[in-house]
Every structure is written in C-alpha cells, then in structure tokens.
Scaffold this motif. Structure first.
Motif, PDB file in Angstrom:
ATOM      1  N   GLU A   1       0.831  -1.206   0.000  1.00 46.83           N
ATOM      2  CA  GLU A   1       0.000   0.000   0.000  1.00 46.83           C
ATOM      3  C   GLU A   1       0.870   1.262   0.000  1.00 46.83           C
ATOM      4  OE1 GLU A   1      -2.964   2.114   3.231  1.00 46.83           O
ATOM      5  OE2 GLU A   1      -3.010  -0.084   3.073  1.00 46.83           O
ATOM      6  N   ILE A   2       1.938   1.249   0.792  1.00 49.24           N
ATOM      7  CA  ILE A   2       2.827   2.414   0.887  1.00 49.24           C
ATOM      8  C   ILE A   2       3.551   2.657  -0.433  1.00 49.24           C
ATOM      9  CG2 ILE A   2       4.978   3.231   1.956  1.00 49.24           C
ATOM     10  CD1 ILE A   2       4.007   1.886   4.554  1.00 49.24           C
ATOM     11  N   LEU A   3       4.048   1.596  -1.059  1.00 52.72           N
ATOM     12  CA  LEU A   3       4.792   1.761  -2.321  1.00 52.72           C
ATOM     13  C   LEU A   3       3.880   2.243  -3.443  1.00 52.72           C
ATOM     14  CD1 LEU A   3       7.206  -1.317  -2.228  1.00 52.72           C
ATOM     15  CD2 LEU A   3       7.706   1.081  -1.723  1.00 52.72           C
ATOM     16  N   THR A   4       2.620   1.835  -3.384  1.00 52.66           N
ATOM     17  CA  THR A   4       1.652   2.345  -4.368  1.00 52.66           C
ATOM     18  C   THR A   4       1.446   3.845  -4.156  1.00 52.66           C
ATOM     19  OG1 THR A   4       0.507   0.218  -4.469  1.00 52.66           O
ATOM     20  CG2 THR A   4      -0.716   2.158  -5.223  1.00 52.66           C
ATOM     21  N   PHE A   5       1.327   4.222  -2.886  1.00 55.23           N
ATOM     22  CA  PHE A   5       1.152   5.632  -2.522  1.00 55.23           C
ATOM     23  C   PHE A   5       2.362   6.471  -2.960  1.00 55.23           C
ATOM     24  CE2 PHE A   5       1.979   8.792   0.969  1.00 55.23           C
ATOM     25  CZ  PHE A   5       1.009   9.707   0.593  1.00 55.23           C
ATOM     26  N   LEU A   6       3.566   5.897  -2.818  1.00 50.20           N
ATOM     27  CA  LEU A   6       4.794   6.647  -3.112  1.00 50.20           C
ATOM     28  C   LEU A   6       5.302   6.439  -4.541  1.00 50.20           C
ATOM     29  CD1 LEU A   6       6.830   6.066   0.188  1.00 50.20           C
ATOM     30  CD2 LEU A   6       5.556   8.105  -0.492  1.00 50.20           C
ATOM     31  N   TYR A   7       4.561   5.678  -5.352  1.00 46.71           N
ATOM     32  CA  TYR A   7       5.042   5.349  -6.698  1.00 46.71           C
ATOM     33  C   TYR A   7       5.468   6.582  -7.505  1.00 46.71           C
ATOM     34  CZ  TYR A   7       5.231   3.414 -11.398  1.00 46.71           C
ATOM     35  OH  TYR A   7       5.641   3.058 -12.645  1.00 46.71           O
ATOM     36  N   PRO A   8       4.678   7.682  -7.514  1.00 41.69           N
ATOM     37  CA  PRO A   8       5.120   8.872  -8.275  1.00 41.69           C
ATOM     38  C   PRO A   8       6.467   9.413  -7.793  1.00 41.69           C
ATOM     39  CG  PRO A   8       2.799   9.055  -7.721  1.00 41.69           C
ATOM     40  CD  PRO A   8       3.330   7.890  -6.948  1.00 41.69           C
ATOM     41  N   SER A   9       6.700   9.414  -6.492  1.00 41.92           N
ATOM     42  CA  SER A   9       7.976   9.916  -5.964  1.00 41.92           C
ATOM     43  C   SER A   9       9.122   8.986  -6.340  1.00 41.92           C
ATOM     44  CB  SER A   9       7.903  10.029  -4.430  1.00 41.92           C
ATOM     45  OG  SER A   9       6.937  10.970  -4.046  1.00 41.92           O
ATOM     46  N   ILE A  10       8.859   7.680  -6.359  1.00 39.85           N
ATOM     47  CA  ILE A  10       9.898   6.703  -6.728  1.00 39.85           C
ATOM     48  C   ILE A  10      10.286   6.869  -8.181  1.00 39.85           C
ATOM     49  CG2 ILE A  10      10.362   4.239  -7.001  1.00 39.85           C
ATOM     50  CD1 ILE A  10       8.481   3.793  -4.562  1.00 39.85           C
ATOM     51  N   VAL A  11       9.272   7.018  -9.038  1.00 41.93           N
ATOM     52  CA  VAL A  11       9.532   7.195 -10.476  1.00 41.93           C
ATOM     53  C   VAL A  11      10.247   8.517 -10.716  1.00 41.93           C
ATOM     54  CG1 VAL A  11       8.458   7.517 -12.738  1.00 41.93           C
ATOM     55  CG2 VAL A  11       7.596   5.745 -11.179  1.00 41.93           C
ATOM     56  N   ASP A  12       9.775   9.584 -10.062  1.00 45.81           N
ATOM     57  CA  ASP A  12      10.377  10.900 -10.239  1.00 45.81           C
ATOM     58  C   ASP A  12      11.842  10.911  -9.791  1.00 45.81           C
ATOM     59  OD1 ASP A  12      10.131  13.805 -10.819  1.00 45.81           O
ATOM     60  OD2 ASP A  12      10.466  13.997  -8.667  1.00 45.81           O
ATOM     61  N   GLY A  13      12.149  10.132  -8.751  1.00 46.65           N
ATOM     62  CA  GLY A  13      13.524  10.086  -8.246  1.00 46.65           C
ATOM     63  C   GLY A  13      14.395   9.086  -8.973  1.00 46.65           C
ATOM     64  N   ASP A  14      13.787   8.314  -9.919  1.00 52.37           N
ATOM     65  CA  ASP A  14      14.530   7.292 -10.678  1.00 52.37           C
ATOM     66  C   ASP A  14      15.237   6.325  -9.722  1.00 52.37           C
ATOM     67  OD1 ASP A  14      15.468   5.976 -12.925  1.00 52.37           O
ATOM     68  OD2 ASP A  14      17.290   7.206 -13.053  1.00 52.37           O
ATOM     69  N   VAL A  15      14.459   5.834  -8.734  1.00 55.05           N
ATOM     70  CA  VAL A  15      15.016   4.962  -7.693  1.00 55.05           C
ATOM     71  C   VAL A  15      14.634   3.507  -7.976  1.00 55.05           C
ATOM     72  CG1 VAL A  15      15.031   4.440  -5.232  1.00 55.05           C
ATOM     73  CG2 VAL A  15      14.899   6.809  -5.997  1.00 55.05           C
ATOM     74  N   ASP A  16      15.624   2.627  -7.859  1.00 48.88           N
ATOM     75  CA  ASP A  16      15.405   1.186  -8.013  1.00 48.88           C
ATOM     76  C   ASP A  16      15.083   0.607  -6.637  1.00 48.88           C
ATOM     77  OD1 ASP A  16      15.368  -1.448  -8.786  1.00 48.88           O
ATOM     78  OD2 ASP A  16      17.556  -1.667  -8.817  1.00 48.88           O
ATOM     79  N   VAL A  17      13.843   0.148  -6.442  1.00 47.88           N
ATOM     80  CA  VAL A  17      13.398  -0.339  -5.135  1.00 47.88           C
ATOM     81  C   VAL A  17      13.320  -1.862  -5.149  1.00 47.88           C
ATOM     82  CG1 VAL A  17      11.562  -0.280  -3.409  1.00 47.88           C
ATOM     83  CG2 VAL A  17      12.052   1.764  -4.772  1.00 47.88           C
ATOM     84  N   LYS A  18      13.952  -2.484  -4.145  1.00 49.54           N
ATOM     85  CA  LYS A  18      13.891  -3.932  -3.962  1.00 49.54           C
ATOM     86  C   LYS A  18      13.279  -4.219  -2.599  1.00 49.54           C
ATOM     87  CE  LYS A  18      16.247  -4.876  -7.763  1.00 49.54           C
ATOM     88  NZ  LYS A  18      15.572  -5.491  -8.946  1.00 49.54           N
ATOM     89  N   THR A  19      12.304  -5.126  -2.554  1.00 49.22           N
ATOM     90  CA  THR A  19      11.649  -5.435  -1.278  1.00 49.22           C
ATOM     91  C   THR A  19      11.726  -6.935  -0.990  1.00 49.22           C
ATOM     92  OG1 THR A  19       9.478  -5.736  -2.305  1.00 49.22           O
ATOM     93  CG2 THR A  19      10.044  -3.526  -1.542  1.00 49.22           C
TER      94      THR A  19
END
Length: 374
Positions: free
Chosen positions: A239-257
């Motif tokens: 739920e949190i990663l969905t909420f933060l998806y625009p910020s992750i894309v904008d920051g060009d961050v590779d997220v591994k969970t």
C-alpha cells in the motif's frame, strides 16, 4: 632564635613558636607561588583561605583531631571555586604549593628531622584530606550545576514543543478542513472525468500535503489516538509503495523489497504507515545526491517474537556524530526542513514499544525498526 637550645619546652611548642614568628613570611612565599586570576570573583578569599589552612596546621601540631574543620574549609573553598567557575586543577596546584611552602618553612625551624617527621606526616595526611574533600565536593556541585542546566535546557525544549503544539492547533486544523474538501472534489472529478489530465498528480500531491500535516499533528500530540489493529506488513508495504510510486519514479530509484509473509503486528495502522512513508521519502531524498545507480532496499524479517524492518539506501553517509541527533526535534540538514519527521518516527515507534536506530557507512545508510510481533 635557636630552637635547638630550648630543651625545656616540647618539640610541638617550639614549632608553634617558630610558626608564630614566621607566619607572615610563610604566607608571602605561598601567595607568590599560587595561581590567582584577576577576574576571579573570589580572588580576595584565596589569602583568607590560605591563612585559615595555616592556622589549622598550627592547631594540628597539638590537636590532631581537626578532620571536621579541614572538611568544612574544603567544602567552603569548593563552593567558591564553583561560583568563580575556577579550574579545579589550579586549586590542587595551589594546595600543593601551600603544602610545599609549609614543609620547607618547618625544615628551617632548627628542630631535628627525627622530631619533625611525625608532625610532617600528619601535615601531609591532612593536606591530602583537604584536597580529597575539596575536589569531591567540587565535583558534586559541578554535577548538580550541570543537572540544573540540563533541566533548564529540557524545559526550554519542552516549551518549544508546547509552542509548536499551540501553533499547530491554531492553523493545522483549519488548514485540514478545506484540504479534505479539495481531496474529495478531486476524487469526484476523477469519477466524472476519468481521462482528465493531471488529476493523478494533483491527488498525489494533496495526499503528500495531508501526510505532512499529520506529521505536525503527531508532533504537537494533539491527534486523537486511533484503535490498534492487526497489520500484515506485506500488505502495508504494498500500500505504501503504491502511494509513493510517483515519488519513486520521479527520483529514478530502483526499489527492492523482501518481506516475510509471517510478519504481523498489533498497532495503529496510520501511525506505522506514517513512520515508513517518512523514512522511505527521506531515503529517496538522500538518493538525489547520486547521479545514477539509486538503490533502495526494504526488508521485513521475523526475529524472535519481533519484526525487524530495514530501509537502506546507497546515498551519502550520515556522520557518526549526527546519527543520534537526527532523531531530535527541530534538527535538520535540509534547507527547508522542519526537523520533526524523524522525531515523530521515533516517538511513534517508542509508543508502540519498539526501537529505531540508524546505521551508516560509505556504502549504505539504514534505518532499522524493531517492533513486537502481533
């Protein structure tokens, strides 16, 4: 006077007579050797205290039980040294200078060393007691002074938090009401005009603004406490990663969970969500310093009746001296930061009987959260 010829009087009486006749000279020599600062508010008492100790030495020759008087003088001098913010090392030097001057003066009395030695041993013992009592009392008074200062600092700190609470209560609640209305109308627009551009971006930014307002409400401790519930960490993180998806894309961050599906806690969901959102956003912000290769790793493990949530990024190292300070209120390294984000995180985690700390080196910076299992 040749004291060696005075066979009719005792060694003690001969020595006292000698000290009576040479007292002023003794004090003059001692004052020439001591360290006294011109700005010392108690500098005029140095001679007075020296003379009092000199009188005690004289009494010691015939009245060995003067320990109480020595301690009383030591406590008096310790208080004066604290009042003048004096260096305790200088005091010890002055005491030993007095000891040395006294012994040298006694050696010149003409009395044999055999007769003098027991008296000199007693003098050394009482000078040692004097130093011990004075330094011990000085340390106690300094510790008390430090505790009072810390109490004042903590009170000032609490006053600032109280002021923050008053400010928050005066404008945040008023600000939240129209914000809720705007968010509601945006949802209606998305329903009526699903293809309308920029609505997703507007909604995301409004949610971010609502999140920041919630931070202030938690910092001011005015937010109504919600009920605890069972939370599956895997679902919450999704739920949190969905909420933060625009910020992750904008920051060009590779997220591994990597989340253990057995990780569950009993907690106030919105509060735990706020903690994780804040730390992940901070990590994304830290990765702006990287030109490329921006990595964010999030893990949740089940360890001995507790869960361990780790959020790591490969951004700049946090200096050792800052790792504790970053959790203090109003401490920030950002030019536009408020310094309450991590403070709120720590407060909320500790409220849930958990712990949070930071580890940082040249490769990774990690925020590690321990929470009891549900």
């Amino acid at each position: 006077m040749d004291f060696s010829s005075k066979s009719m009087i005792s060694t003690e009486e001969r020595l006292i007579q000698y000290l009576d006749e040479n007292g002023e000279e003794f004090l003059r020599l001692w004052l020439e050797s001591v360290i006294v600062h011109e700005k010392d508010i108690n500098k005029d008492r140095v001679r007075e205290n020296g003379y009092t100790m000199y009188l005690l030495v004289k009494r010691l020759i015939t009245h060995p039980e003067i320990g109480v008087e020595v301690k009383k003088l030591a406590y008096k001098v310790a208080k004066e040294r604290v009042e003048s913010n004096g260096n305790i090392g200088e005091f010890v030097y002055n005491v030993n200078s007095g000891r040395s001057t006294t012994i040298k003066s006694i050696y010149k009395s003409g009395i044999s060393m055999i007769d003098l030695q027991p008296i000199i041993d007693k003098i050394h013992h009482h000078f040692d007691l004097y130093c011990y009592h004075a330094v011990t009392r000085y340390t106690e008074l300094k510790d008390l002074e430090l505790k009072k200062k810390m109490l004042f600092i903590n009170q000032s700190h609490n006053d600032r938090l109280s002021l923050l609470g008053q400010m928050s209560s005066s404008f945040v609640h008023e600000f939240r009401n129209p914000l809720t209305s705007v968010i509601g109308f945006v949802k209606l627009l998305k329903t009526e005009y699903p293809s309308l551009k920029y609505l997703d971006t507007i909604e995301h930014e409004l949610d971010q603004l609502k999140f920041r307002i919630t931070q202030f409400l938690h910092a001011s401790r005015l937010e109504v406490v919600d009920k605890e519930e069972e939370i599956e960490m895997e679902d919450l993180l999704s739920e949190i990663l969905t909420f933060l998806y625009p910020s992750i894309v904008d920051g060009d961050v590779d997220v591994k969970t990597t989340v253990d599906s057995t990780c569950k806690i009993i907690a106030v969901k919105d509060e735990i969500k706020q903690v994780l959102v804040n730390i992940i956003l901070n990590s994304i912000d830290a990765l702006k310093h990287n030109a490329s290769n921006k990595k964010l790793a999030i893990t949740c493990e089940n360890k001995q009746h507790s869960i361990v949530f780790t959020i790591s990024n490969n951004g700049p190292k946090i200096p050792e001296e800052m790792k504790e300070a970053i959790f203090e209120p109003f401490y920030t390294t950002k030019s536009l930061g408020t310094g309450i984000g991590l403070y709120v995180c720590k407060t909320l985690i500790e409220k849930h009987k958990g712990m949070i700390h930071c580890e940082s080196n040249d490769q990774n910076t990690s925020f590690i959260i321990h929470l009891p299992m549900g």
